[in-house]
Design an enzyme around this catalytic site. Structure first.
Site, PDB file in Angstrom:
ATOM      1  N   ASP A   6     117.428  47.691  92.435  1.00 56.13           N
ATOM      2  CA  ASP A   6     117.113  46.446  91.744  1.00 56.13           C
ATOM      3  C   ASP A   6     115.660  46.054  92.003  1.00 56.13           C
ATOM      4  OD1 ASP A   6     117.615  44.201  90.156  1.00 56.13           O
ATOM      5  OD2 ASP A   6     118.202  42.986  91.881  1.00 56.13           O
TER       6      ASP A   6
ATOM      7  N   HIS B 220     119.170  39.054  97.519  1.00 55.81           N
ATOM      8  CA  HIS B 220     120.596  39.314  97.349  1.00 55.81           C
ATOM      9  C   HIS B 220     121.353  38.711  98.528  1.00 55.81           C
ATOM     10  CE1 HIS B 220     119.489  43.204  94.960  1.00 55.81           C
ATOM     11  NE2 HIS B 220     119.340  42.117  94.225  1.00 55.81           N
TER      12      HIS B 220
ATOM     13  N   SER C 167     116.628  42.442  99.605  1.00 53.96           N
ATOM     14  CA  SER C 167     118.076  42.561  99.765  1.00 53.96           C
ATOM     15  C   SER C 167     118.385  42.742 101.246  1.00 53.96           C
ATOM     16  CB  SER C 167     118.607  43.719  98.913  1.00 53.96           C
ATOM     17  OG  SER C 167     120.027  43.765  98.949  1.00 53.96           O
ATOM     18  N   THR C 168     119.059  43.816 101.623  1.00 55.14           N
ATOM     19  CA  THR C 168     119.455  44.018 103.013  1.00 55.14           C
ATOM     20  C   THR C 168     118.237  44.036 103.931  1.00 55.14           C
ATOM     21  OG1 THR C 168     121.296  45.364 102.214  1.00 55.14           O
ATOM     22  CG2 THR C 168     120.764  45.497 104.560  1.00 55.14           C
TER      23      THR C 168
ATOM     24  N   MET D 220     118.839  47.847  99.786  1.00 53.22           N
ATOM     25  CA  MET D 220     119.459  49.058  99.272  1.00 53.22           C
ATOM     26  C   MET D 220     119.570  48.969  97.750  1.00 53.22           C
ATOM     27  SD  MET D 220     123.390  48.533 100.571  1.00 53.22           S
ATOM     28  CE  MET D 220     124.389  47.105 100.132  1.00 53.22           C
TER      29      MET D 220
END
Length: 362
Positions: free
Chosen positions: A289, A192, A166-167, A286
């Protein structure tokens, strides 16, 4: 709790107002200033010392990319890029994430009701990560790590690799996949990212990595030398097995953990369809997931890797996965690619590879 102090940089007065309105809905955020171009932004940053900057990609006097490069070199600050839904806008945003932008959001489409819905959470996460940015945790991958650095004698044992991020995932995935040789293990990835950005990101990976990288399509076969990135927005990416072997499956089901595509959905499908003939990897990001899915993969016999805290831009997803027992081994980012190759190097078992043996038992 101290509020996260934000500077908004955009040449459109209307867009600055929309961003400010979205941020001010959250009582933990304070908009301390606005700037119409990078020249104004430079002076505002000196005067206001914001915790986070939202930055338009395309602006007069100096592009957002040029300004971001100066910020990351001279005054490291978490920056969230705000991009138009155009080919140029998405390509520039991918460049910004490589340079060190914390995250990105898309400008709302005409008639969109809930504008910048995810921006406040990203801003607060960026504010908490300010120290990491200032200490140089986020960096553009070393040029040597993206060119001519892979093992020429690698032979895949037919396991598949599933990666979630993600991030901070743009930089992390570049660092990992740049280690992969042309005949890498079949690899599926859920990152993401807004729907309009995944195609540009897949194209960027394809240009700089030796294997073939593309957005996943329904029914695409998982083969050595092929890396598939889950398209953003409408579908989850899963892995299915049948008479023709393993394939990508795109399913338009509900959000999972607030995401579509979801890392958990991908990992759970790999655990169910492939079992021990897989390697699961969870990278910076973050939230939570992927934690339960990675645990399911490990319980099914797969090898599992988590990015360690020291090299994670946001030690959220890898931390939760580790705490819940999904991570078999924590590894620094610069060693994850080689660790994957080590785990998937061919070890003959009476003429049959590990994956073929396991799939024949399903």
């Amino acid at each position: 709790m101290n509020k996260v102090r934000v500077l908004i940089v955009d040449d459109s007065r209307t867009m600055r107002s929309l961003i400010a309105a979205a941020l001010l809905r959250d009582p933990e955020i304070e908009v301390v200033g606005q700037a119409a171009d990078p020249l104004e932004a430079r002076e505002a940053m000196k005067a206001l010392d914001p915790d986070v900057v939202t930055l338009d990609v395309e602006m007069p006097n100096m592009s957002g990319i040029e300004f971001l490069e100066k910020v990351m070199r001279l005054r490291p600050t978490p920056v969230i890029m705000v991009s138009n839904l155009t080919s140029r806008g998405t390509d520039e945003t991918i460049k910004a994430l490589e340079i060190g932008a914390f995250d990105c959001v898309a400008k709302p489409a005409p008639g969109e009701i809930e504008m910048f819905a995810d921006l406040p959470l990203k801003v607060k996460t960026a504010g908490r990560a300010r120290l990491s940015i200032a200490n140089g945790k986020t960096r553009k991958p070393n040029a040597d790590a993206v060119n001519g650095r892979v093992k020429n004698d690698y032979r895949c044992d037919d396991r598949i690799v599933a990666i979630g991020a993600s991030t901070g995932g743009v930089e992390a995935l570049l660092a990992v996949l740049s280690r992969f040789p042309k005949n890498c293990p079949p690899t599926v990835i859920t990152q993401h990212m807004p729907a309009t950005f995944t195609k540009s990101f897949a194209d960027r990976l394809d240009r700089v990595c030796e294997p073939r990288v593309s957005e996943a399509t329904h029914g695409a076969p998982l083969m050595p030398g092929q890396i598939y990135l889950a398209p953003g927005g409408a579908n989850h990416l899963e892995v299915l097995t049948g008479k023709a072997g393993l394939t990508c499956c795109l399913k338009p089901t509900d959000l999972v953990n607030g995401h579509r595509p979801s890392v958990d959905v991908l990992f759970h499908s790999v655990a169910a369809m492939v079992g021990a003939a897989a390697v699961g990897v969870i990278l910076t990001g973050m939230g939570r997931d992927g934690a339960e899915g990675l645990k399911a993969m490990r319980q099914a016999g797969a090898s599992t890797i988590g990015q360690n805290e020291a090299t994670s831009l946001v030690y959220g997803m890898p931390k939760v996965a580790f705490e819940r027992g999904g991570v078999e081994k924590q590894v620094p980012l610069n060693k994850i690619g080689d660790e994957i190759l080590s785990l998937t190097t061919r070890k003959e078992e009476g003429g049959r590879s590990c994956q073929r043996r396991l799939l024949s038992e399903h």
